[in-house]
Design a protein around this motif. Structure first.
Motif, mmCIF file in Angstrom:
data_model
loop_
_atom_site.group_PDB
_atom_site.id
_atom_site.type_symbol
_atom_site.label_atom_id
_atom_site.label_comp_id
_atom_site.label_asym_id
_atom_site.label_seq_id
_atom_site.Cartn_x
_atom_site.Cartn_y
_atom_site.Cartn_z
ATOM 1 N N ALA A 259 -13.504 14.034 3.197
ATOM 2 C CA ALA A 259 -13.188 12.733 2.615
ATOM 3 C C ALA A 259 -12.577 11.810 3.662
ATOM 4 N N LYS A 260 -11.704 12.355 4.508
ATOM 5 C CA LYS A 260 -11.069 11.533 5.527
ATOM 6 C C LYS A 260 -12.074 11.073 6.584
ATOM 7 N N GLU A 261 -12.968 11.965 7.008
ATOM 8 C CA GLU A 261 -13.972 11.603 8.004
ATOM 9 C C GLU A 261 -14.908 10.516 7.475
ATOM 10 N N ALA A 262 -15.291 10.639 6.211
ATOM 11 C CA ALA A 262 -16.178 9.636 5.620
ATOM 12 C C ALA A 262 -15.486 8.285 5.543
ATOM 13 N N TYR A 263 -14.204 8.291 5.154
ATOM 14 C CA TYR A 263 -13.438 7.046 5.089
ATOM 15 C C TYR A 263 -13.313 6.422 6.480
ATOM 16 N N GLN A 264 -12.988 7.236 7.506
ATOM 17 C CA GLN A 264 -12.797 6.708 8.851
ATOM 18 C C GLN A 264 -14.090 6.139 9.411
ATOM 19 N N HIS B 86 0.841 -1.198 0.000
ATOM 20 C CA HIS B 86 0.000 0.000 0.000
ATOM 21 C C HIS B 86 0.874 1.245 0.000
ATOM 22 N N GLN B 87 0.229 2.394 -0.167
ATOM 23 C CA GLN B 87 0.859 3.702 -0.038
ATOM 24 C C GLN B 87 0.119 4.452 1.065
ATOM 25 N N ASP B 88 0.837 4.924 2.064
ATOM 26 C CA ASP B 88 0.193 5.585 3.198
ATOM 27 C C ASP B 88 -0.618 6.800 2.759
ATOM 28 N N GLY B 89 -0.169 7.462 1.719
ATOM 29 C CA GLY B 89 -0.856 8.656 1.259
ATOM 30 C C GLY B 89 -2.298 8.409 0.856
ATOM 31 N N TYR B 90 -2.629 7.178 0.517
ATOM 32 C CA TYR B 90 -4.019 6.863 0.178
ATOM 33 C C TYR B 90 -4.944 7.150 1.361
ATOM 34 N N PHE B 91 -4.440 6.926 2.578
ATOM 35 C CA PHE B 91 -5.241 7.102 3.788
ATOM 36 C C PHE B 91 -5.242 8.555 4.283
ATOM 37 N N PHE B 92 -4.294 9.367 3.777
ATOM 38 C CA PHE B 92 -4.097 10.704 4.343
ATOM 39 C C PHE B 92 -4.989 11.774 3.709
ATOM 40 N N HIS B 93 -5.379 11.595 2.459
ATOM 41 C CA HIS B 93 -6.246 12.558 1.759
ATOM 42 C C HIS B 93 -5.617 13.959 1.728
ATOM 43 N N LEU B 94 -4.375 14.039 1.226
ATOM 44 C CA LEU B 94 -3.620 15.287 1.219
ATOM 45 C C LEU B 94 -3.426 15.837 -0.193
ATOM 46 N N VAL B 95 -3.379 17.154 -0.281
ATOM 47 C CA VAL B 95 -2.995 17.840 -1.505
ATOM 48 C C VAL B 95 -2.048 18.978 -1.115
ATOM 49 N N PRO B 96 -0.765 18.968 -1.566
ATOM 50 C CA PRO B 96 -0.115 17.843 -2.230
ATOM 51 C C PRO B 96 0.141 16.707 -1.241
ATOM 52 N N GLY C 221 -6.076 -2.624 10.371
ATOM 53 C CA GLY C 221 -5.052 -1.601 10.477
ATOM 54 C C GLY C 221 -4.512 -1.140 9.154
ATOM 55 N N PHE C 222 -4.727 -1.919 8.099
ATOM 56 C CA PHE C 222 -4.276 -1.563 6.741
ATOM 57 C C PHE C 222 -5.373 -1.992 5.782
ATOM 58 N N SER C 223 -6.450 -1.221 5.775
ATOM 59 C CA SER C 223 -7.696 -1.671 5.163
ATOM 60 C C SER C 223 -7.686 -1.649 3.642
ATOM 61 N N GLN C 224 -6.638 -1.057 3.036
ATOM 62 C CA GLN C 224 -6.578 -0.962 1.580
ATOM 63 C C GLN C 224 -5.247 -1.530 1.082
ATOM 64 N N ARG D 44 -16.529 4.766 7.683
ATOM 65 C CA ARG D 44 -16.741 3.462 7.029
ATOM 66 C C ARG D 44 -15.835 2.407 7.637
ATOM 67 N N LEU D 45 -14.580 2.775 7.872
ATOM 68 C CA LEU D 45 -13.613 1.827 8.426
ATOM 69 C C LEU D 45 -14.012 1.396 9.832
ATOM 70 N N ASN D 46 -14.386 2.349 10.691
ATOM 71 C CA ASN D 46 -14.773 2.008 12.068
ATOM 72 C C ASN D 46 -15.981 1.067 12.088
ATOM 73 N N ALA D 47 -16.930 1.301 11.203
ATOM 74 C CA ALA D 47 -18.102 0.435 11.136
ATOM 75 C C ALA D 47 -17.705 -0.979 10.728
ATOM 76 N N GLN D 48 -16.793 -1.086 9.755
ATOM 77 C CA GLN D 48 -16.325 -2.403 9.309
ATOM 78 C C GLN D 48 -15.572 -3.128 10.410
ATOM 79 N N LEU D 49 -14.700 -2.398 11.149
ATOM 80 C CA LEU D 49 -13.925 -3.005 12.226
ATOM 81 C C LEU D 49 -14.839 -3.474 13.358
ATOM 82 N N ALA D 50 -15.819 -2.662 13.701
ATOM 83 C CA ALA D 50 -16.747 -3.049 14.772
ATOM 84 C C ALA D 50 -17.552 -4.278 14.374
ATOM 85 N N ALA D 51 -17.996 -4.307 13.136
ATOM 86 C CA ALA D 51 -18.776 -5.455 12.661
ATOM 87 C C ALA D 51 -17.956 -6.744 12.674
#
Length: 263
Positions: A245-250, A128-138, A179-182, A252-259
């Motif tokens: 974008a980051k809040e929406a991703y987090q 993976h690339q960590d930047g995928y999770f960071f939602h940064l420009v640049p 911990g590395f969902s993508q 979704r991730l928290n819901a998946q982890l809890a499930a």
């Protein structure tokens, strides 16, 4: 903390590390933390798990099995919950100094993590690339990783694709790994195979990579040895976060982890 490798030493060697980081997408510094420093970090990590983890949000504490506290896999945002780890990411610290050398600008501390791959069962970390999770420009950020104990390939050492930070973001898809969902969808191209390099590390060895550098780690196949490490994430001051974008991703991730019973 005192060490042969201190902030003055890092500043003296800044040109070398900036060049290596820009060329390879990572730097490697054996002995960044000396044995006394590692012992102090480990003692505070033990205290943190005993005293602080029970007070933390479930979304910052990951287990292989949430019903079994001995399967602790990952901790998030340690620096925000504890003065010792907060100081490690503070202004003028060794970690902050290195981050600013490599990114060639002032940096903003974002996360401090603990990682553990349990003996005989620690999962692999997918490419993976960590930047995928960071939602940064640049997408200008750095992840710092250092070993708390000796890590050989059988324990799941970190691997990089040298130079991969120069070619932008690859397509990612759900990995199913806590911990590395993508993970990178098309990983394994000739470029990936030809430029792969593994980093077995002694305790105190630090490696740090750009947010676009492709990396992964195999599972821990050792029947006796764990693979404990810590990490720190800094964003370059020029980077801007897409908070929505980051809040929406987090969420979704928290819901998946809890499930899945992981948090």
């Amino acid at each position: 903390m005192s060490n042969q490798i201190n902030t003055d030493w890092l500043s003296k060697h800044s040109d070398r590390y900036l060049h290596e980081f820009n060329l390879n997408g990572y730097v490697s510094i054996p002995g960044f933390f000396n044995p006394e420093e590692i012992a102090e970090i480990k003692e505070n990590k033990k205290r943190f798990i005993q005293d602080v983890v029970p007070t933390m949000p479930e979304s910052e504490v990951y287990y292989e099995d949430a019903s079994d506290k001995s399967t602790l896999k990952q901790l998030q945002n340690m620096w925000q919950h504890d003065a010792f780890f907060g100081n490690m990411m503070g202004e003028g610290s060794k970690l902050t100094t290195l981050s600013e050398i490599c990114l060639n600008e002032k940096t903003v501390p974002k996360n401090m993590q603990y990682f553990n791959k349990h003996a005989g069962g620690g999962q692999a970390t997918p490419p993976h690339q960590d930047g995928y999770f960071f939602h940064l420009v640049p997408n200008n950020a750095i992840t710092i990783w250092y070993a708390l104990e000796d890590v050989e390939p059988e324990q799941g050492c970190v691997n990089y694709v040298q130079g991969s930070h120069k070619y932008g973001m690859r397509a990612h898809a759900a990995s199913g790994v806590l911990g590395f969902s993508q993970s990178i969808q098309d990983f394994g191209l000739p470029f990936d195979r030809e430029n792969a390099i593994a980093f077995p590390c002694k305790a105190g060895h630090l490696i740090a990579h750009h947010s676009l550098t492709i990396h992964w780690a195999d599972g821990n196949t050792s029947a006796e040895k764990s693979r404990q490490a810590m990490g720190a994430i800094y964003y370059g001051s020029s980077a801007r976060e897409d908070a929505k974008a980051k809040e929406a991703y987090q969420a979704r991730l928290n819901a998946q982890l809890a499930a899945a019973g992981k948090i």
